[in-house]
Design an enzyme around this catalytic site. Structure first.
Site, PDB file in Angstrom:
ATOM      1  CG  MET A  27     109.525  62.279  -5.365  1.00  0.00           C
ATOM      2  SD  MET A  27     111.109  62.789  -6.035  1.00  0.00           S
ATOM      3  CE  MET A  27     112.101  62.931  -4.566  1.00  0.00           C
ATOM      4  N   GLY A  33     105.812  61.647   7.668  1.00  0.00           N
ATOM      5  CA  GLY A  33     105.536  62.972   7.100  1.00  0.00           C
ATOM      6  C   GLY A  33     104.477  62.877   6.009  1.00  0.00           C
ATOM      7  CG  HIS A  34     105.392  60.780   2.428  1.00  0.00           C
ATOM      8  ND1 HIS A  34     106.526  60.086   2.728  1.00  0.00           N
ATOM      9  CD2 HIS A  34     105.737  61.634   1.411  1.00  0.00           C
ATOM     10  CE1 HIS A  34     107.522  60.474   1.935  1.00  0.00           C
ATOM     11  NE2 HIS A  34     107.063  61.424   1.129  1.00  0.00           N
ATOM     12  CD  GLN A 145     107.391  74.083   8.695  1.00  0.00           C
ATOM     13  OE1 GLN A 145     106.612  73.405   9.360  1.00  0.00           O
ATOM     14  NE2 GLN A 145     108.157  75.014   9.229  1.00  0.00           N
ATOM     15  CE  LYS A 146     113.272  67.410   5.350  1.00  0.00           C
ATOM     16  NZ  LYS A 146     113.350  66.610   4.159  1.00  0.00           N
TER      17      LYS A 146
END
Ligand code: AMP
Length: 296
Positions: A27, A33-34, A145-146
């Site tokens: 998004m 993380g991305h 996993q988040k």
């Protein structure tokens, strides 16, 4: 790196990609993380597609759709540096034109956890991810996993609807103080940001008790709640202990792998975090054997 915002341009660009393809649906408001998902995909595939779409269908009325952080220039810079080949940035109208009326519903596994607190959320997620899979035709799609329940739901859907692709699950990337990276962290004031690592501390406290032999779910849950209670700004939405494969609540002591998860509000910002126990399962292989494993 090619950037496309129409179905036709996407189809042409997709047809021109060489070799195997990894896709990372996002998004936007991209962070470490991305980046970790992109890096894993880059290491394993010839061509990488990233999609950036704030999907209105997965936000309930009253949630943060309008305020959701947006930073397309920053995102494109990050993706270019990461070696991405193709970026798809559709508008809501392109994804859901007037007359749109087709949805994907995954049943049982969407009922608890985020599903019970965010009505319609997983219907929106499953629908948009189905569309993105059809449009990008990847060999592998990468998820974090988040959002543990999300990836379990998508694995179920991929298996049930025979999508010809693999799902990779990448461990949660955290800030130095343990806070899971999230686009929503930008909502936090400095004072709230200082309080936010309490979610990770709750996971750690339960992990420590588990390592010393504690297997009673009620006690592990109490330990998490007590840790969160030390932070006056933290308001619990839920704290849950579930079977790591089925995501069904666990009520009896068990040696089977479990998923600890929580949603906690700090001010107006709703944060989620989770971890598997035993701790050694929080790796790509461990996660892929566990979360929503269709073999179960
Ligand atoms: P979002 O843009 O928040 O929808 O996230 C896109 C993808 O990145 C999802 O598969 C998320 O689970 C994943 N993701 C988000 N935050 C993290 C993180 N801290 N570590 C690893 N993956 C993440």
């Amino acid at each position: 790196m090619e950037i496309v915002d129409s179905i036709e341009a996407l189809r042409i660009a997709r047809a021109g990609l060489r070799g195997t393809v990894g896709v990372i649906p996002t998004m936007g408001a991209l962070h470490g993380g991305h980046r970790s998902l992109v890096d894993e995909a880059r290491a394993e595939h010839d061509s990488i597609i990233v999609t950036i779409f704030i999907n209105p269908m997965q936000f309930a009325p009253g949630e943060d759709l309008a305020a959701y952080p947006r930073d397309l220039p920053g995102d494109l810079k990050l993706l270019e540096a990461a070696g991405v080949d193709l970026v798809f940035t559709p508008t809501p109208d392109l994804m859901y034109p007037p007359g749109y009326q087709t949805y994907v519903e995954v049943e049982t596994i969407t009922e608890g956890l985020e599903g019970s607190h965010r009505p319609g959320h997983f219907r929106g997620v499953a629908t948009v991810v189905s569309k993105l899979f059809h449009l990008t035709m990847p060999d592998t799609a990468y998820f974090g996993q988040k959002d543990a329940q999300q990836v379990a739901v998508i694995r179920r859907m991929v298996d049930d609807l025979n999508f010809p692709l693999n799902i990779a699950i990448v461990p949660t990337i955290r800030e130095a103080d343990g806070l899971a990276m999230s686009s929503r962290n930008t909502y936090l004031t400095p004072e709230q940001r200082a309080a936010a690592p309490v979610l990770y501390q709750a996971l750690q406290a339960a992990g420590t008790a588990y390592a010393s032999g504690e297997r009673q779910p009620a006690i592990l849950q109490t330990i998490m709640r007590q840790t969160l209670a030390h932070e006056p700004q933290a308001v619990i939405d839920y704290v849950s202990i579930d079977d790591a494969q089925t995501l069904h609540p666990v009520n009896q002591p068990t040696d089977k792998p479990i998923l600890l998860s929580m949603a906690v509000k700090i001010g107006h910002t709703r944060l989620i975090d989770n971890g598997l126990l035993p701790l050694a399962l929080n790796t790509r292989t461990g996660l892929e054997q566990m979360l929503g494993n269709p073999a179960v």
